[in-house]
Design a protein around this motif. Structure first.
Motif, PDB file in Angstrom:
ATOM      1  N   ALA A   1       0.849  -1.205   0.000  1.00 58.24           N
ATOM      2  CA  ALA A   1       0.000   0.000   0.000  1.00 58.24           C
ATOM      3  C   ALA A   1       0.883   1.254   0.000  1.00 58.24           C
ATOM      4  CB  ALA A   1      -0.917   0.000   1.218  1.00 58.24           C
ATOM      5  N   TRP A   2       1.940   1.205   0.775  1.00 61.10           N
ATOM      6  CA  TRP A   2       2.872   2.332   0.844  1.00 61.10           C
ATOM      7  C   TRP A   2       3.511   2.588  -0.531  1.00 61.10           C
ATOM      8  CZ3 TRP A   2       4.682   5.870   4.417  1.00 61.10           C
ATOM      9  CH2 TRP A   2       5.871   6.514   4.098  1.00 61.10           C
ATOM     10  N   ARG A   3       3.981   1.495  -1.143  1.00 60.34           N
ATOM     11  CA  ARG A   3       4.633   1.629  -2.457  1.00 60.34           C
ATOM     12  C   ARG A   3       3.649   2.148  -3.507  1.00 60.34           C
ATOM     13  NH1 ARG A   3       8.556  -2.658  -4.085  1.00 60.34           N
ATOM     14  NH2 ARG A   3       6.851  -3.356  -5.397  1.00 60.34           N
ATOM     15  N   LYS A   4       2.442   1.730  -3.377  1.00 64.82           N
ATOM     16  CA  LYS A   4       1.419   2.163  -4.336  1.00 64.82           C
ATOM     17  C   LYS A   4       1.109   3.653  -4.150  1.00 64.82           C
ATOM     18  CE  LYS A   4      -3.157   0.595  -4.718  1.00 64.82           C
ATOM     19  NZ  LYS A   4      -4.072  -0.524  -4.873  1.00 64.82           N
ATOM     20  N   LYS A   5       0.967   4.040  -2.894  1.00 72.00           N
ATOM     21  CA  LYS A   5       0.573   5.420  -2.600  1.00 72.00           C
ATOM     22  C   LYS A   5       1.685   6.411  -2.950  1.00 72.00           C
ATOM     23  CE  LYS A   5      -1.645   8.635   0.078  1.00 72.00           C
ATOM     24  NZ  LYS A   5      -2.818   9.280  -0.361  1.00 72.00           N
ATOM     25  N   PHE A   6       2.901   6.067  -2.526  1.00 76.12           N
ATOM     26  CA  PHE A   6       3.950   7.071  -2.650  1.00 76.12           C
ATOM     27  C   PHE A   6       4.873   6.867  -3.861  1.00 76.12           C
ATOM     28  CE2 PHE A   6       2.631   7.068   1.802  1.00 76.12           C
ATOM     29  CZ  PHE A   6       2.236   8.396   1.904  1.00 76.12           C
ATOM     30  N   SER A   7       5.021   5.625  -4.310  1.00 80.35           N
ATOM     31  CA  SER A   7       5.878   5.427  -5.484  1.00 80.35           C
ATOM     32  C   SER A   7       5.069   5.090  -6.722  1.00 80.35           C
ATOM     33  CB  SER A   7       6.878   4.295  -5.205  1.00 80.35           C
ATOM     34  OG  SER A   7       7.590   4.557  -4.021  1.00 80.35           O
ATOM     35  N   HIS A   8       3.739   5.063  -6.572  1.00 81.33           N
ATOM     36  CA  HIS A   8       2.836   4.799  -7.693  1.00 81.33           C
ATOM     37  C   HIS A   8       3.148   3.469  -8.383  1.00 81.33           C
ATOM     38  CE1 HIS A   8       1.766   8.859  -6.845  1.00 81.33           C
ATOM     39  NE2 HIS A   8       2.972   9.284  -7.158  1.00 81.33           N
ATOM     40  N   ILE A   9       3.467   2.489  -7.584  1.00 80.99           N
ATOM     41  CA  ILE A   9       3.728   1.155  -8.145  1.00 80.99           C
ATOM     42  C   ILE A   9       2.433   0.354  -8.087  1.00 80.99           C
ATOM     43  CG2 ILE A   9       5.012  -1.007  -7.818  1.00 80.99           C
ATOM     44  CD1 ILE A   9       7.285   0.800  -6.672  1.00 80.99           C
TER      45      ILE A   9
END
Lengths: 298, 621
Positions: free
Chosen positions: B187-195
């Protein structure tokens, strides 16, 4: 025939002072064979305030046009004079409970912001109506001797024992949906404070428009919006589609719009006129119906 | 240097002419239409009832298709094979009404997912356009000629595809117990790194950009009645590598557009730049004015058609949805739809049509293809199995506190993957083939979006030709990414193979979109549209169709402001309302608010940018 009663003012009187008189006036009513005598109210050299016009235009959603005052605005100028007429001692009907039922305005030409205006308002005579008696408040707005705007405000004074039969009429179940054949239809949200906002510009602080509790005192479940706001709002909505002046604007007020409300505006461009209406949101109850058409040039 | 990059001139003209193909209506006894009515007082409203009212700033409204004559369709096909403009004539001021209509056909109605507000537009006048042209000229990997003398410029920003469905994806594919750690990490990677959780979700963003690019090119022509043309630049804004190469210039563009750091952090990036200018006389599109208006109004009416009567209707659907109709999509129509698809792919990748035919992986999987029935059954089973596994594997600690909302939504998703229609296509690309053709992957994905939308539009247009009086349409299309995404979940987490692997076993295919084509005379229930326009119908799960003020900012007199938001007013005008194609109830009764009201004429007829900002017209123009 009664002699003409004439009121002349140097400046526009305040609506508030007239309103204060209304609850305490005792009026005889119109007796058999009598009618309303001619009463005139005149004020000369009125310069509409730019700020007031701007506020009015904003509230009624007229587009900001720096040259001309909104078509319905002169009615605001005339309202204090109307009140002076109906609170005049020679006027036989009670001011309390008068209902604004119709309005016809003829705008001979657009009025410039800068113009100095002379206003003449008068009332004379009455006619029987199904629910009481009706009378007309006439307004003439002139500029340099030229009549530029005229209005007829028709008011109903309910009379006891009249119009009772109508209540027994069978109510038709209205069909859901808006009127067929309309060309435009839009929902308007009229907020709870719209009556107070409009009052602040028009000076019409009639309690029925202000708060739920003040309206309740006068028999309404909630505050209702001024009919002239609804009318002006409709005119503002279609202004872009209107032909050149002179134009006649007619409106008939039906059921009051309780505040707050979402209402349905619709309009239709016909061959020689543009008709408009406000209904309840589901299209079942009419609040106002009107039309605008070219009037013959003077 | 890749094949499509740094073009001083436009790519070669490759598009083949499209021909109208008639769809034969069924026997008259089968002419059914939606015939939706208002719910009576006390009656429960369903998706088959007419909406009680519409209060929306969107230019769309509830619309009906306008029947076109074969001659009109033949002429209108010119709008489906537009070539790039080679030059602009001297710029001319534009009135606000035309800009509104152009945007209505573009960013405000482009075939976006129902719950993805992934685009916003910034529109700049002649002075800024000059500056933007300079920047465009300096960019690397251009896909078209940067034209001088543009009258104005649209810059589209796009953000990663995020919806309630993608929120659910974060919970999928984790190991028991470890998921307490891996879910927040993802979720973190999706939110902040748009992965993205799965690749095809990332591709959706680009499919949508391609669809919009194709719409914008046409929108300019329709709104200006052929007087203006649009030059859409996409390639310099594709892929991280290209964005890195062009970083300084992109930053300059973002600065001109007033993109904030917060917006950047949310993932908003320049997706495409459209220069709009006056067409040179030989490139004007000459169609009758009334046809431009009809096309505009029809584009406002085209909708996803999910229901094939007598095949996948609900039990509770009104009677007219239950009977099969004896009508079919002619084979010639599918051939032409394919042609439209390859035209568009070639157009947006700058290659030739033969290459497009080679690169676009397309499989037809309907019951008319050999073994199609079994193939469809297999696909449905695979998608259903994946859904069941997803529902089973959602971590309870996330599902229970939400009242099992996640697993319920998963099950509900099955509806969205319904593969029903007379022609069913799966389209995709092969990464290795794209790399070998020196094409940028993201550009190719965008081109697939544009191509499928163009093909869909062709079918919708044919479905609007000679519609018999009581009928709603003759053909409709439903474009979906749902089945592809579901398949991708299977690929990413459960060892499934790509949907296209059967047909292209040696090409490492990536399926991207599915569409179903249906011949029918009855449009889908209006409830399907209502969920796009009425917040009360679906609550927060579905974003609503945008009003102009929500999607478009414009720069005038050095200041930014939303369009159609002035003096306390918001737009309530429906674009091309004058064509009168609004849904009505029996006896012609209107859906209150559906027709909208006019934007004040004083404002709609004024020039968006002052005439004095435009250079004086040259004599030779």
């Amino acid at each position: 025939m009664d002699s003409v009663q004439r009121l002349e003012f140097d400046t526009l009187p305040s609506l508030g002072s007239a309103y204060r008189k209304v609850p305490f006036q005792r009026k005889p009513g119109i007796r058999e064979g009598q009618t309303i005598p001619r009463i005139e109210a005149i004020v000369k050299g009125v310069k509409p305030e730019a700020q007031s016009i701007f506020e009015y235009a904003k509230i009624c959603r007229f587009t900001s046009d720096e040259k001309h005052i909104p078509s319905i605005y002169p009615h605001i100028l005339a309202s204090p004079l109307h009140m002076m007429l109906v609170t005049h001692k020679a006027f036989p009907l009670k001011g309390m409970g008068l209902i604004h039922v119709r309005n016809v305005i003829t705008e001979h030409r657009p009025i410039d912001y800068q113009e100095t205006l002379d206003l003449l308002c008068f009332v004379e005579g009455h006619r029987e109506a199904p629910k009481g008696v009706e009378f007309d408040l006439h307004t003439q707005v002139s500029s340099n001797g030229e009549v530029v705007w005229e209005g007829i405000t028709t008011v109903l004074s309910r009379q006891k024992g009249k119009g009772q039969g109508n209540k027994k009429k069978e109510k038709k179940t209205p069909l859901p949906g808006g009127d067929p054949d309309c060309q435009r239809s839009a929902l308007w949200k009229v907020p709870a404070d719209m009556g107070r906002i409009y009052a602040s510009v028009s000076g019409d602080y009639n309690p029925i428009h202000l708060y739920k509790w003040t309206a309740k005192l006068l028999g309404f479940p909630r505050a209702i919006i001024h009919g002239m706001w609804s009318f002006a709002r409709c005119v503002a909505e279609v202004t872009g589609d209107l032909p050149e002046r002179p134009l006649t604007y007619e409106v008939e007020f039906k059921l009051p719009i309780l505040l707050p409300s979402t209402v349905l505006f619709s309009s239709q461009d016909e061959e020689d006129k543009l008709s408009f209406a406000i209904h309840s949101k589901d299209g079942s109850k009419p609040h106002l119906k009107g039309r605008i058409y070219s009037s013959p040039k003077a | 240097m890749s094949q499509e990059e740094d073009r001083g001139n436009n790519p070669p003209q490759q598009q083949k002419d499209l021909q109208p193909i008639t769809i034969k209506p069924p026997p008259e006894a089968q002419w059914v239409n939606r015939a939706a009515r208002f719910a009576q007082k006390g009656e429960k409203r369903t998706r088959y009832s007419l909406p009680a009212s519409l209060d929306s700033a969107s230019p769309i409204g509830y619309r009906t298709r306008i029947s076109l004559t074969p001659e009109e369709v033949q002429q209108a096909l010119a709008l489906l094979s537009l070539e790039r403009p080679t030059d602009f004539a001297a710029p001319q001021p534009i009135i606000e009404q035309e800009l509104f209509e152009e945007c209505s056909l573009g960013v405000l109605s482009s075939r976006q997912s129902t719950n993805y507000r992934g685009h916003k537009q910034v529109t700049l006048g002649p002075e800024d356009s000059e500056q933007i042209s300079h920047i465009l000229r300096s960019l690397k990997h251009k896909d078209a000629k940067v034209l001088a003398r543009s009258s104005y410029t649209h810059i589209i920003f796009s953000k990663p595809y995020r919806t309630p469905f993608t929120m659910l994806l974060t919970l999928i594919g984790h190991k028991p117990f470890l998921n307490m750690l891996t879910v927040p990490l993802r979720a973190w990677r999706k939110k902040f790194s748009h992965i993205d959780d799965i690749p095809t979700i990332g591709y959706l963003q680009h499919l949508h950009i391609g669809i919009l690019a194709d719409a914008m090119e046409r929108a300019t022509v329709i709104a200006s009645q052929g007087r203006r043309r649009a030059q859409v630049h996409m390639a310099p804004f594709c892929s991280d590598a290209r964005r890195t190469e062009n970083r300084a210039l992109l930053r300059a563009l973002e600065e001109i557009c007033g993109l904030t750091s917060a917006e950047r952090a949310q993932g908003w990036r320049v997706a495409l730049v459209t220069q709009v200018g006056e067409a040179i006389p030989e490139e004007r599109v000459k169609l009758p004015a009334s046809l431009f208006r009809k096309m505009g109004a029809n584009l406002m009416a085209y909708r996803s058609e999910r229901i094939q009567p007598g095949v996948n209707q609900e039990e509770k659907a009104p009677e007219q949805y239950h009977a099969r109709q004896s009508m079919d999509v002619p084979e010639e129509l599918t051939v032409m739809a394919g042609r439209a698809l390859y035209n568009a792919f070639a157009h947006w990748t700058g290659g030739d049509r033969e290459r497009a035919k080679d690169l676009v992986l397309l499989e037809r999987v309907d019951v008319l293809t050999p073994g199609g029935k079994e193939r469809l059954r297999d696909i449905r089973k695979m998608l259903s199995d994946i859904t069941d596994r997803v529902a089973k594997n959602i971590p309870l600690w996330a599902d229970l506190p939400t009242g099992k909302a996640f697993s319920r939504n998963t099950a509900r998703g099955k509806k969205a993957f319904a593969l029903a229609g007379q022609r069913i296509y799966i389209a995709g690309l092969s990464k290795q083939d794209i790399a070998q053709s020196d094409l940028e992957w993201e550009l190719a994905v965008r081109a697939i979006g544009a191509a499928s939308a163009r093909s869909a539009l062709y079918c919708e247009l044919m479905g609007s030709m000679l519609i018999p009086e009581p009928c709603d349409l003759l053909a409709g299309i439903c474009m979906m990414a749902g089945p592809v995404n579901q398949n991708d979940i299977g690929k990413a987490f459960y060892g499934e193979k790509d949907l296209l692997i059967g047909k292209y076993p040696d090409r490492d295919p990536t399926s991207l979109l599915v569409w179903t084509l249906k011949a029918k005379t009855i449009a889908d229930p209006i409830g399907n549209e209502e969920q796009l326009l009425n917040p009360k119908r679906k609550g927060a799960l579905v974003d609503l169709r945008m009003g102009p003020h929500e999607a478009i900012r414009i720069k005038k007199f050095g200041n930014w402001g939303p369009i159609r938001h002035r003096e306390g007013r918001l737009n309530q005008e429906r674009a091309f309302w004058d064509m009168g194609n609004f849904v009505t109830g029996p006896e012609g009764r209107e859906i209150p608010g559906n027709r909208g009201s006019a934007w004040p004429k004083a404002w709609s007829q004024e020039f968006v940018w002052l005439e004095s900002l435009y250079p004086k017209a040259e004599q030779d123009d």
